[in-house]
Design a protein around this motif. Structure first.
Motif, PDB file in Angstrom:
ATOM      1  N   HIS A  49     -10.204   6.936 -46.846  1.00  0.00           N
ATOM      2  CA  HIS A  49     -11.067   7.844 -46.077  1.00  0.00           C
ATOM      3  C   HIS A  49     -12.060   8.570 -46.976  1.00  0.00           C
ATOM      4  O   HIS A  49     -13.215   8.785 -46.585  1.00  0.00           O
ATOM      5  N   LYS A 101     -14.726   6.025 -47.799  1.00  0.00           N
ATOM      6  CA  LYS A 101     -15.539   5.766 -46.604  1.00  0.00           C
ATOM      7  C   LYS A 101     -16.512   6.923 -46.381  1.00  0.00           C
ATOM      8  O   LYS A 101     -17.709   6.713 -46.092  1.00  0.00           O
ATOM      9  N   LYS A 102     -16.018   8.137 -46.542  1.00  0.00           N
ATOM     10  CA  LYS A 102     -16.865   9.325 -46.349  1.00  0.00           C
ATOM     11  C   LYS A 102     -17.976   9.360 -47.382  1.00  0.00           C
ATOM     12  O   LYS A 102     -19.127   9.669 -47.080  1.00  0.00           O
ATOM     13  N   HIS A 120     -20.384  10.246 -43.809  1.00  0.00           N
ATOM     14  CA  HIS A 120     -19.667  10.970 -42.753  1.00  0.00           C
ATOM     15  C   HIS A 120     -18.285  10.365 -42.588  1.00  0.00           C
ATOM     16  O   HIS A 120     -18.001   9.240 -42.982  1.00  0.00           O
ATOM     17  N   GLY A 121     -17.405  11.101 -41.967  1.00  0.00           N
ATOM     18  CA  GLY A 121     -16.020  10.671 -41.950  1.00  0.00           C
ATOM     19  C   GLY A 121     -15.476  10.387 -40.659  1.00  0.00           C
ATOM     20  O   GLY A 121     -14.525   9.908 -40.329  1.00  0.00           O
TER      21      GLY A 121
END
Length: 83
Positions: free
Chosen positions: A73, A76-77, A82-83
């Protein structure tokens, strides 16, 4: 006299034989009881050890999964913004 001495020895041995047999049987029973108890204690110790290892492995697996999820995560963020 020699015959009576031999007879006395034979009589004493005949009387002592059941006592020796009873003592041997009692000793064998005690040994069996002790061996069973030791076996049970060993089995319980092995079971407890295996449970502790399993619990530790499960905890480690969850820790790795959580760290991997958080890392995924976070990456990815960072990549998408953005998450």
């Amino acid at each position: 006299m020699k015959t009576s001495r031999i007879s006395l020895i034979v009589a004493v041995l005949a009387l002592a034989s059941p006592l020796a047999h009873a003592s041997l049987a009692s000793g064998a029973h005690q040994f069996k009881t002790d061996a069973k108890a030791a076996g049970k204690e060993t089995g319980h110790a092995v079971r407890n050890g295996v449970h502790a290892i399993g619990h530790g492995a499960k905890s480690a697996g969850h820790a790795v999964a959580d760290a991997t999820k958080h890392g995924y995560h976070a990456t990815k963020k960072f990549v998408t913004g953005h998450g």
